[in-house]
Design a protein around this motif. Structure first.
Motif, PDB file in Angstrom:
ATOM      1  N   GLU A  29       0.837  -1.206   0.000  1.00 52.55           N
ATOM      2  CA  GLU A  29       0.000   0.000   0.000  1.00 52.55           C
ATOM      3  C   GLU A  29       0.871   1.255   0.000  1.00 52.55           C
ATOM      4  O   GLU A  29       0.580   2.215  -0.702  1.00 52.55           O
ATOM      5  CB  GLU A  29      -0.943   0.004   1.211  1.00 52.55           C
ATOM      6  CG  GLU A  29      -2.094  -0.954   1.095  1.00 52.55           C
ATOM      7  CD  GLU A  29      -2.963  -0.679  -0.127  1.00 52.55           C
ATOM      8  OE1 GLU A  29      -3.309   0.500  -0.379  1.00 52.55           O
ATOM      9  OE2 GLU A  29      -3.284  -1.649  -0.842  1.00 52.55           O
ATOM     10  N   GLY A  30       1.933   1.241   0.786  1.00 46.19           N
ATOM     11  CA  GLY A  30       2.844   2.381   0.821  1.00 46.19           C
ATOM     12  C   GLY A  30       3.519   2.598  -0.520  1.00 46.19           C
ATOM     13  O   GLY A  30       3.697   3.732  -0.971  1.00 46.19           O
ATOM     14  N   ALA A  31       3.923   1.509  -1.170  1.00 49.24           N
ATOM     15  CA  ALA A  31       4.554   1.618  -2.487  1.00 49.24           C
ATOM     16  C   ALA A  31       3.572   2.193  -3.508  1.00 49.24           C
ATOM     17  O   ALA A  31       3.947   3.026  -4.339  1.00 49.24           O
ATOM     18  CB  ALA A  31       5.067   0.250  -2.931  1.00 49.24           C
ATOM     19  N   LYS A  32       2.297   1.768  -3.448  1.00 47.34           N
ATOM     20  CA  LYS A  32       1.288   2.308  -4.360  1.00 47.34           C
ATOM     21  C   LYS A  32       1.102   3.804  -4.128  1.00 47.34           C
ATOM     22  O   LYS A  32       1.031   4.583  -5.083  1.00 47.34           O
ATOM     23  CB  LYS A  32      -0.052   1.600  -4.159  1.00 47.34           C
ATOM     24  CG  LYS A  32      -0.122   0.202  -4.729  1.00 47.34           C
ATOM     25  CD  LYS A  32      -1.492  -0.399  -4.453  1.00 47.34           C
ATOM     26  CE  LYS A  32      -1.571  -1.833  -4.893  1.00 47.34           C
ATOM     27  NZ  LYS A  32      -2.869  -2.441  -4.525  1.00 47.34           N
ATOM     28  N   ASP A  33       1.021   4.190  -2.859  1.00 47.16           N
ATOM     29  CA  ASP A  33       0.859   5.613  -2.547  1.00 47.16           C
ATOM     30  C   ASP A  33       2.081   6.415  -3.014  1.00 47.16           C
ATOM     31  O   ASP A  33       1.944   7.529  -3.511  1.00 47.16           O
ATOM     32  CB  ASP A  33       0.655   5.818  -1.041  1.00 47.16           C
ATOM     33  CG  ASP A  33      -0.698   5.320  -0.562  1.00 47.16           C
ATOM     34  OD1 ASP A  33      -1.585   5.104  -1.409  1.00 47.16           O
ATOM     35  OD2 ASP A  33      -0.860   5.141   0.665  1.00 47.16           O
ATOM     36  N   GLY A  34       3.269   5.836  -2.844  1.00 47.29           N
ATOM     37  CA  GLY A  34       4.491   6.500  -3.293  1.00 47.29           C
ATOM     38  C   GLY A  34       4.494   6.729  -4.795  1.00 47.29           C
ATOM     39  O   GLY A  34       4.901   7.787  -5.281  1.00 47.29           O
ATOM     40  N   LEU A  35       4.029   5.729  -5.550  1.00 47.70           N
ATOM     41  CA  LEU A  35       3.953   5.883  -7.005  1.00 47.70           C
ATOM     42  C   LEU A  35       2.939   6.951  -7.395  1.00 47.70           C
ATOM     43  O   LEU A  35       3.160   7.715  -8.340  1.00 47.70           O
ATOM     44  CB  LEU A  35       3.598   4.556  -7.664  1.00 47.70           C
ATOM     45  CG  LEU A  35       4.750   3.540  -7.732  1.00 47.70           C
ATOM     46  CD1 LEU A  35       4.248   2.209  -8.258  1.00 47.70           C
ATOM     47  CD2 LEU A  35       5.869   4.069  -8.601  1.00 47.70           C
ATOM     48  N   LYS A  36       1.825   7.030  -6.676  1.00 46.90           N
ATOM     49  CA  LYS A  36       0.829   8.063  -6.960  1.00 46.90           C
ATOM     50  C   LYS A  36       1.423   9.456  -6.734  1.00 46.90           C
ATOM     51  O   LYS A  36       1.200  10.369  -7.530  1.00 46.90           O
ATOM     52  CB  LYS A  36      -0.411   7.874  -6.083  1.00 46.90           C
ATOM     53  CG  LYS A  36      -1.269   6.695  -6.478  1.00 46.90           C
ATOM     54  CD  LYS A  36      -2.425   6.521  -5.509  1.00 46.90           C
ATOM     55  CE  LYS A  36      -3.161   5.222  -5.777  1.00 46.90           C
ATOM     56  NZ  LYS A  36      -4.182   4.955  -4.748  1.00 46.90           N
ATOM     57  N   VAL A  37       2.182   9.609  -5.643  1.00 52.39           N
ATOM     58  CA  VAL A  37       2.820  10.894  -5.360  1.00 52.39           C
ATOM     59  C   VAL A  37       3.813  11.241  -6.470  1.00 52.39           C
ATOM     60  O   VAL A  37       3.867  12.375  -6.943  1.00 52.39           O
ATOM     61  CB  VAL A  37       3.520  10.878  -3.983  1.00 52.39           C
ATOM     62  CG1 VAL A  37       4.406  12.089  -3.796  1.00 52.39           C
ATOM     63  CG2 VAL A  37       2.489  10.802  -2.862  1.00 52.39           C
ATOM     64  N   CYS A  38       4.588  10.248  -6.907  1.00 50.96           N
ATOM     65  CA  CYS A  38       5.551  10.480  -8.000  1.00 50.96           C
ATOM     66  C   CYS A  38       4.843  10.940  -9.264  1.00 50.96           C
ATOM     67  O   CYS A  38       5.299  11.874  -9.935  1.00 50.96           O
ATOM     68  CB  CYS A  38       6.356   9.210  -8.288  1.00 50.96           C
ATOM     69  SG  CYS A  38       7.565   8.828  -7.027  1.00 50.96           S
ATOM     70  N   LEU A  39       3.744  10.302  -9.591  1.00 46.20           N
ATOM     71  CA  LEU A  39       2.993  10.696 -10.783  1.00 46.20           C
ATOM     72  C   LEU A  39       2.391  12.094 -10.637  1.00 46.20           C
ATOM     73  O   LEU A  39       2.325  12.853 -11.599  1.00 46.20           O
ATOM     74  CB  LEU A  39       1.902   9.682 -11.091  1.00 46.20           C
ATOM     75  CG  LEU A  39       2.390   8.331 -11.625  1.00 46.20           C
ATOM     76  CD1 LEU A  39       1.229   7.353 -11.751  1.00 46.20           C
ATOM     77  CD2 LEU A  39       3.083   8.493 -12.957  1.00 46.20           C
ATOM     78  N   ASN A  40       1.959  12.437  -9.419  1.00 48.09           N
ATOM     79  CA  ASN A  40       1.373  13.761  -9.189  1.00 48.09           C
ATOM     80  C   ASN A  40       2.407  14.875  -9.313  1.00 48.09           C
ATOM     81  O   ASN A  40       2.087  15.957  -9.809  1.00 48.09           O
ATOM     82  CB  ASN A  40       0.714  13.836  -7.809  1.00 48.09           C
ATOM     83  CG  ASN A  40      -0.594  13.082  -7.759  1.00 48.09           C
ATOM     84  OD1 ASN A  40      -1.212  12.833  -8.785  1.00 48.09           O
ATOM     85  ND2 ASN A  40      -1.012  12.714  -6.569  1.00 48.09           N
ATOM     86  N   ILE A  41       3.639  14.645  -8.837  1.00 42.44           N
ATOM     87  CA  ILE A  41       4.618  15.723  -8.848  1.00 42.44           C
ATOM     88  C   ILE A  41       5.474  15.746 -10.107  1.00 42.44           C
ATOM     89  O   ILE A  41       6.187  16.713 -10.345  1.00 42.44           O
ATOM     90  CB  ILE A  41       5.529  15.683  -7.604  1.00 42.44           C
ATOM     91  CG1 ILE A  41       6.416  14.438  -7.596  1.00 42.44           C
ATOM     92  CG2 ILE A  41       4.726  15.815  -6.338  1.00 42.44           C
ATOM     93  CD1 ILE A  41       7.447  14.428  -6.501  1.00 42.44           C
ATOM     94  N   PHE A  42       5.392  14.717 -10.942  1.00 43.44           N
ATOM     95  CA  PHE A  42       6.230  14.665 -12.144  1.00 43.44           C
ATOM     96  C   PHE A  42       6.086  15.889 -13.040  1.00 43.44           C
ATOM     97  O   PHE A  42       7.095  16.467 -13.463  1.00 43.44           O
ATOM     98  CB  PHE A  42       5.975  13.385 -12.941  1.00 43.44           C
ATOM     99  CG  PHE A  42       6.792  13.321 -14.194  1.00 43.44           C
ATOM    100  CD1 PHE A  42       8.149  13.031 -14.130  1.00 43.44           C
ATOM    101  CD2 PHE A  42       6.221  13.587 -15.430  1.00 43.44           C
ATOM    102  CE1 PHE A  42       8.916  12.999 -15.278  1.00 43.44           C
ATOM    103  CE2 PHE A  42       6.977  13.551 -16.579  1.00 43.44           C
ATOM    104  CZ  PHE A  42       8.332  13.260 -16.516  1.00 43.44           C
ATOM    105  N   PRO A  43       4.869  16.352 -13.366  1.00 40.72           N
ATOM    106  CA  PRO A  43       4.769  17.528 -14.243  1.00 40.72           C
ATOM    107  C   PRO A  43       5.448  18.765 -13.643  1.00 40.72           C
ATOM    108  O   PRO A  43       6.079  19.542 -14.350  1.00 40.72           O
ATOM    109  CB  PRO A  43       3.262  17.761 -14.387  1.00 40.72           C
ATOM    110  CG  PRO A  43       2.634  16.476 -14.020  1.00 40.72           C
ATOM    111  CD  PRO A  43       3.552  15.804 -13.050  1.00 40.72           C
TER     112      PRO A  43
END
Length: 175
Positions: free
Chosen positions: A34-48
């Motif tokens: 779950e933490g890894a999934k949340d981490g990937l979501k954060v990465c996708l959100n801040i990428f732009p």
């Protein structure tokens, strides 16, 4: 022996956390996923936001805006005793930590770490922040759009740090 302990400490911490979770009866693996999934979501959100910041820094460096700003700011910097050679560091540091490290390395190589320029640059590196990068990452992660007051407060804090660095180095380290 010292190197072994230093290199092993992260492994010990991971084992300690997993062991504690297992003793408490927690679902450690599921929590990790779950933490890894949340981490990937954060990465996708801040990428732009990160991409925009990287492009802006590259445009700034490639368009020789740094030299133009350096020549424009030099007379103002002279009023507080800030050497002209440090201005590029001050201009890049709010945008890019790695760019600032490169400029800092050039300053130390050219003028020496114990020179007034080297000492002031060292203090500035330790007391200022990569404002725009930090605001981009953290505010982008939580989707905050209104960052005006934060940016101005951070810029003012950096200016105070720069003036203090010049003053402290001149008063205490060069006397």
């Amino acid at each position: 022996m010292d190197g072994y302990i230093t290199k092993s400490i992260i492994g010990f911490i991971v084992i300690l956390i997993i062991g504690y979770g297992m003793i408490k009866g927690g679902k450690v693996y599921e929590w990790f996923i779950e933490g890894a999934k949340d981490g990937l979501k954060v990465c996708l959100n801040i990428f732009p936001y990160l991409l925009a910041m990287i492009v802006a820094v590259e445009i700034f460096k490639q368009a020789t805006l740094l030299d133009i700003l350096n020549n424009f700011i030099a007379p103002i910097a002279g009023l507080i005793g800030l050497p002209k050679e440090i201005i590029p560091l001050i201009l890049i540091k709010p945008l890019s930590g790695s760019g600032a490290v490169g400029i800092f390395t050039n300053i130390v190589q050219a003028y020496g770490p114990d020179s007034a320029i080297g000492l002031i640059a060292s203090v500035i590196m330790g007391t200022t922040e990569t404002i725009f990068y930090t605001v981009t990452v953290y505010f982008g992660a939580v989707k905050v759009k209104k960052v005006r007051h934060t940016v101005w407060a951070a810029i003012m804090a950096d200016l105070v740090a720069i003036i203090t660095a010049v003053t402290v180095v001149r008063l205490f380290l060069l006397s």
